[in-house]
Structure formats: C-alpha cells, structure tokens
Design an enzyme around this catalytic site. Sequence first.
Site, PDB file in Angstrom:
ATOM      1  CG  HIS A   1      10.186 -24.628  11.782  1.00 52.95           C
ATOM      2  ND1 HIS A   1      10.197 -24.577  12.898  1.00 52.95           N
ATOM      3  CD2 HIS A   1      11.392 -24.986  11.417  1.00 52.95           C
ATOM      4  CE1 HIS A   1      11.498 -24.759  13.471  1.00 52.95           C
ATOM      5  NE2 HIS A   1      12.467 -25.096  12.557  1.00 52.95           N
TER       6      HIS A   1
ATOM      7  NE  ARG B   1       9.908 -31.187  14.321  1.00 57.22           N
ATOM      8  CZ  ARG B   1      11.205 -31.250  13.868  1.00 57.22           C
ATOM      9  NH1 ARG B   1      11.495 -31.852  12.807  1.00 57.22           N
ATOM     10  NH2 ARG B   1      11.893 -30.076  14.167  1.00 57.22           N
ATOM     11  CG  HIS B   2       8.669 -28.628  10.343  1.00 58.71           C
ATOM     12  ND1 HIS B   2       8.188 -27.953  11.337  1.00 58.71           N
ATOM     13  CD2 HIS B   2      10.090 -28.899  10.291  1.00 58.71           C
ATOM     14  CE1 HIS B   2       9.127 -27.945  12.255  1.00 58.71           C
ATOM     15  NE2 HIS B   2      10.388 -28.319  11.695  1.00 58.71           N
TER      16      HIS B   2
ATOM     17  CG  ASP C   1      -0.322   0.418   2.678  1.00 57.47           C
ATOM     18  OD1 ASP C   1       0.947   0.331   2.716  1.00 57.47           O
ATOM     19  OD2 ASP C   1      -1.006   0.351   3.481  1.00 57.47           O
ATOM     20  CG  HIS C   2      -0.581   4.873   1.541  1.00 52.46           C
ATOM     21  ND1 HIS C   2      -1.611   3.948   1.552  1.00 52.46           N
ATOM     22  CD2 HIS C   2      -0.689   5.354   2.927  1.00 52.46           C
ATOM     23  CE1 HIS C   2      -2.303   4.119   2.860  1.00 52.46           C
ATOM     24  NE2 HIS C   2      -1.639   5.089   3.477  1.00 52.46           N
TER      25      HIS C   2
ATOM     26  N   GLY D   1       2.468  -0.184   6.154  1.00 55.04           N
ATOM     27  CA  GLY D   1       3.032   0.483   7.284  1.00 55.04           C
ATOM     28  C   GLY D   1       3.518  -0.553   8.440  1.00 55.04           C
ATOM     29  CB  THR D   2       1.839  -2.509  11.003  1.00 53.83           C
ATOM     30  OG1 THR D   2       0.892  -2.862  10.339  1.00 53.83           O
ATOM     31  CG2 THR D   2       1.567  -0.983  11.508  1.00 53.83           C
ATOM     32  N   GLY D   3       2.750  -3.957   8.238  1.00 54.75           N
ATOM     33  CA  GLY D   3       2.718  -5.355   7.670  1.00 54.75           C
ATOM     34  C   GLY D   3       1.621  -6.229   8.218  1.00 54.75           C
ATOM     35  CB  ILE D   4      -0.464  -5.638  11.158  1.00 50.51           C
ATOM     36  CG1 ILE D   4       0.966  -5.698  12.190  1.00 50.51           C
ATOM     37  CG2 ILE D   4      -1.666  -6.617  11.921  1.00 50.51           C
ATOM     38  CD1 ILE D   4       0.604  -5.149  13.464  1.00 50.51           C
ATOM     39  N   GLY D   5      -1.829  -5.637   8.551  1.00 47.52           N
ATOM     40  CA  GLY D   5      -3.007  -5.451   7.501  1.00 47.52           C
ATOM     41  C   GLY D   5      -3.019  -6.336   6.204  1.00 47.52           C
TER      42      GLY D   5
HETATM   43  C1  RB5 Z   1      -1.981   2.886   6.350  1.00 46.48           C
HETATM   44  O1  RB5 Z   1      -1.866   4.002   7.017  1.00 46.48           O
HETATM   45  C2  RB5 Z   1      -1.799   1.828   7.485  1.00 46.48           C
HETATM   46  O2  RB5 Z   1      -2.835   1.553   8.151  1.00 46.48           O
HETATM   47  C3  RB5 Z   1      -1.281   0.437   6.828  1.00 46.48           C
HETATM   48  O3  RB5 Z   1      -0.134   0.753   6.023  1.00 46.48           O
HETATM   49  C4  RB5 Z   1      -1.147  -0.678   7.593  1.00 46.48           C
HETATM   50  O4  RB5 Z   1      -0.052  -0.286   8.618  1.00 46.48           O
HETATM   51  C5  RB5 Z   1      -2.187  -1.550   8.041  1.00 46.48           C
HETATM   52  O5  RB5 Z   1      -1.981  -2.477   8.653  1.00 46.48           O
END
Ligand code: RB5
Length: 143
Positions: free
Chosen positions: A97, A132-133, A7-8, A65-69
């Site tokens: 693994h 196992r993996h 993303d951005h 930004g975080t890699g989470i979303g």
């Molecule tokens: C965008 O501002 C931010 O929310 C996105 O890049 C990301 O971190 C979401 O998990």
Amino acid sequence: MIGIASDHGGYELKQEIMEHLKERGLEYKDYGCYSPESCDYPEYGHKVAHAVADGECEKGILICGTGIGISISANKVKGVRAALCHDCFSAEATRQHNDANILAMGARVVGPGHALKIVDTFLDTPFSNDERHKRRISKIEEV
Ligand code: RB5
C-alpha cells in the site's frame, strides 16, 4: 543493495539480520553502528535514509531499541517512507500500500526469529502498483 543501520539498542539484531541477508545471497551495506557502545540513533537513521533517497540503496533496514526514534529520523528525509513494523501483516501491507522503502524495527520489542520473518516479508513483497495507492503516496510529500 540493502542499506542497514542501527544504534546500540539494535546492534545485536543488526548482526543477526546481516547474517540472514548473507545466507539469502542478498547484497547489503552496513552503515553502522559498528560496536554496541552507546550512540545516537538519528545519525544512523539519516545515513540509511539518504542512501535510499539518493538511490545508492534500493531499500533500507533500521533498528533501534523501539524502532521509533530511528524511523522518525529516517522519515525526515524527502522521498523516504520508513515503516515501523513488528508483525508480518504490517510489513506486507506497507509494501503493497505505501511502497515503504525502509523497514524499521525495535530490537527490544520483537524477538530475533520474528524479526527475520518480518525482514523477509518486507523484502519479498512487491508494491501493488494500484492507482489509488500511487495517488495516496504522491500526496504524502504534498505538505
Ligand atoms: C536508546 O536507549 C533508545 O532510546 C533508542 O534505541 C530508541 O529506542 C529510540 O527511539
């Protein structure tokens, strides 16, 4: 073929990673975004996830930004094992693994130099092929 998207929030780091892949002589396909304008990470997570699940790409790299979303989004696609890694130990272990097929990172979490090392570790580490993996990986889809 490596599928890559962001993303951005991950746009700048994606450009650096693509340059690095080119220098290493690795083929990649850029699934966007194509400018630093604000956009929605699930669209890009899903694009690379489908490319990997459909066999168009062998592995994927996703950045937000975080890699989470973007990793949560990719993991909704059947057959995808997207691993959020901000260190080389995790990148190596998830290949050995979990046979992770997508690497996710947060551009606001990790510096570009470290990110490239994580990319190299992820791409260069083979799956262990241990029984196992394999058993545990097959159980991931059993829900
Ligand atoms: C965008 O501002 C931010 O929310 C996105 O890049 C990301 O971190 C979401 O998990």
